[in-house]
Design a protein around this motif. Structure first.
Motif, PDB file in Angstrom:
ATOM      1  N   SER A   5       0.960  -1.253   0.240  1.00  0.00           N
ATOM      2  CA  SER A   5      -0.120  -0.171   0.103  1.00  0.00           C
ATOM      3  C   SER A   5       0.848   1.535  -0.042  1.00  0.00           C
ATOM      4  CB  SER A   5      -0.956  -0.067   1.309  1.00  0.00           C
ATOM      5  OG  SER A   5      -0.239  -0.109   2.445  1.00  0.00           O
ATOM      6  N   ASN A   6       2.057   1.140   0.620  1.00  0.00           N
ATOM      7  CA  ASN A   6       2.864   2.453   0.762  1.00  0.00           C
ATOM      8  C   ASN A   6       3.472   2.762  -0.657  1.00  0.00           C
ATOM      9  OD1 ASN A   6       2.652   3.252   3.505  1.00  0.00           O
ATOM     10  ND2 ASN A   6       3.834   1.330   3.876  1.00  0.00           N
ATOM     11  N   THR A   7       3.910   1.663  -1.357  1.00  0.00           N
ATOM     12  CA  THR A   7       4.442   1.905  -2.717  1.00  0.00           C
ATOM     13  C   THR A   7       3.284   2.248  -3.568  1.00  0.00           C
ATOM     14  OG1 THR A   7       5.951   0.069  -2.271  1.00  0.00           O
ATOM     15  CG2 THR A   7       5.752   0.572  -4.528  1.00  0.00           C
ATOM     16  N   ILE A   8       2.090   1.762  -3.494  1.00  0.00           N
ATOM     17  CA  ILE A   8       0.968   2.228  -4.672  1.00  0.00           C
ATOM     18  C   ILE A   8       0.791   3.819  -4.138  1.00  0.00           C
ATOM     19  CG2 ILE A   8      -1.572   2.198  -4.903  1.00  0.00           C
ATOM     20  CD1 ILE A   8      -1.258  -0.878  -4.216  1.00  0.00           C
ATOM     21  N   ALA A   9       0.681   4.197  -2.882  1.00  0.00           N
ATOM     22  CA  ALA A   9       0.539   5.599  -2.354  1.00  0.00           C
ATOM     23  C   ALA A   9       1.524   6.519  -2.891  1.00  0.00           C
ATOM     24  CB  ALA A   9       0.177   5.691  -1.022  1.00  0.00           C
ATOM     25  N   ASN A  10       2.828   5.847  -2.938  1.00  0.00           N
ATOM     26  CA  ASN A  10       3.833   6.937  -3.377  1.00  0.00           C
ATOM     27  C   ASN A  10       3.761   6.992  -4.863  1.00  0.00           C
ATOM     28  OD1 ASN A  10       5.183   7.426  -0.636  1.00  0.00           O
ATOM     29  ND2 ASN A  10       6.380   5.418  -1.011  1.00  0.00           N
ATOM     30  N   TRP A  11       3.509   6.055  -5.575  1.00  0.00           N
ATOM     31  CA  TRP A  11       3.272   6.352  -6.935  1.00  0.00           C
ATOM     32  C   TRP A  11       2.236   7.391  -7.526  1.00  0.00           C
ATOM     33  CZ3 TRP A  11       7.169   5.920 -10.188  1.00  0.00           C
ATOM     34  CH2 TRP A  11       8.292   4.739  -9.788  1.00  0.00           C
ATOM     35  N   ARG A  12       1.030   7.208  -6.408  1.00  0.00           N
ATOM     36  CA  ARG A  12       0.197   8.102  -6.832  1.00  0.00           C
ATOM     37  C   ARG A  12       0.494   9.471  -6.368  1.00  0.00           C
ATOM     38  NH1 ARG A  12      -0.410   4.161  -8.762  1.00  0.00           N
ATOM     39  NH2 ARG A  12      -1.705   2.916  -9.074  1.00  0.00           N
ATOM     40  N   VAL A  13       1.330   9.711  -5.387  1.00  0.00           N
ATOM     41  CA  VAL A  13       1.792  11.082  -5.160  1.00  0.00           C
ATOM     42  C   VAL A  13       2.590  11.614  -6.166  1.00  0.00           C
ATOM     43  CG1 VAL A  13       3.356  12.538  -3.711  1.00  0.00           C
ATOM     44  CG2 VAL A  13       1.679  10.899  -3.078  1.00  0.00           C
ATOM     45  N   TYR A  14       3.483  10.667  -7.029  1.00  0.00           N
ATOM     46  CA  TYR A  14       4.102  11.140  -8.166  1.00  0.00           C
ATOM     47  C   TYR A  14       3.256  11.650  -9.183  1.00  0.00           C
ATOM     48  CZ  TYR A  14       7.831   8.688  -5.655  1.00  0.00           C
ATOM     49  OH  TYR A  14       8.940   8.194  -4.554  1.00  0.00           O
ATOM     50  N   GLY A  15       2.347  10.807  -9.384  1.00  0.00           N
ATOM     51  CA  GLY A  15       1.328  11.121 -10.414  1.00  0.00           C
ATOM     52  C   GLY A  15       0.712  12.341 -10.104  1.00  0.00           C
ATOM     53  N   LEU A  16       0.343  12.682  -8.695  1.00  0.00           N
ATOM     54  CA  LEU A  16      -0.289  13.800  -8.541  1.00  0.00           C
ATOM     55  C   LEU A  16       0.716  15.046  -8.853  1.00  0.00           C
ATOM     56  CD1 LEU A  16      -2.624  15.364  -6.942  1.00  0.00           C
ATOM     57  CD2 LEU A  16      -1.273  14.730  -4.961  1.00  0.00           C
TER      58      LEU A  16
END
Length: 166
Positions: A5-16
């Motif tokens: 879940s942390n990796t998924i969230a981090n990639w979403r922050v990059y996308g953001l």
């Protein structure tokens, strides 16, 4: 660096962050800017679902940095900072309604600890120190990290990148 879940969230922050960058550019994308704007609440929703505290903080930092550096005029900066403050307040309210994130934040505050993560970070950093130039690669990190522990992730994407790539 699996799909925890942390990796998924981090990639979403990059996308953001990239989405904000493209939205705030003066270029026209043939009316496609709206499509980019739709991504922002989706990214925020996914970040909230993961319960990743670090990703949540980084999303707020991303918004704040874009608010500060996007506008040249002081008046525009002030308006943007006010809007970001309001959005931040709404996000914090949503977090308070999110059981996953709220429970994780309360656990961290009550225990005054980041749990096992400090040990995992030290192990990840020691792998980097052992191979600072070349790194150990993606599969090499999995092999080296899993020795003597039940965990498969260093719980810090930046340290993992260092250990893998040198």
């Amino acid at each position: 660096m699996g799909a925890n879940s942390n990796t998924i969230a981090n990639w979403r922050v990059y996308g953001l962050c990239f989405t904000l960058y493209f939205v705030l550019q003066k270029k026209e994308y043939g009316g496609k800017r709206f499509m980019l704007l739709v991504l922002i609440p989706i990214f925020l929703f996914v970040i909230g679902l993961t319960g990743s505290r670090g990703a949540f903080v980084m999303a707020l930092v991303c918004f704040a940095l874009f608010a500060f550096f996007s506008f040249k005029k002081t008046q525009n900066k002030l308006i943007t900072i006010i809007v970001i403050g309001i959005v931040g307040f709404i996000i914090v309210q949503e977090i308070m309604d999110s059981e996953v994130l709220l429970n994780r934040l309360q656990y961290s505050i009550e225990n005054k600890s980041i749990g096992i993560r400090e040990e995992l970070w030290r192990k990840t950093y020691s792998i980097f120190k052992e191979y600072p130039i070349t790194g150990v690669g993606y599969s090499g990190f999995d092999v080296m990290f899993s020795r003597g522990t039940q965990y498969t992730s260093g719980h810090n994407i930046y340290l993992e990148f260092l250990a893998m790539g040198g």
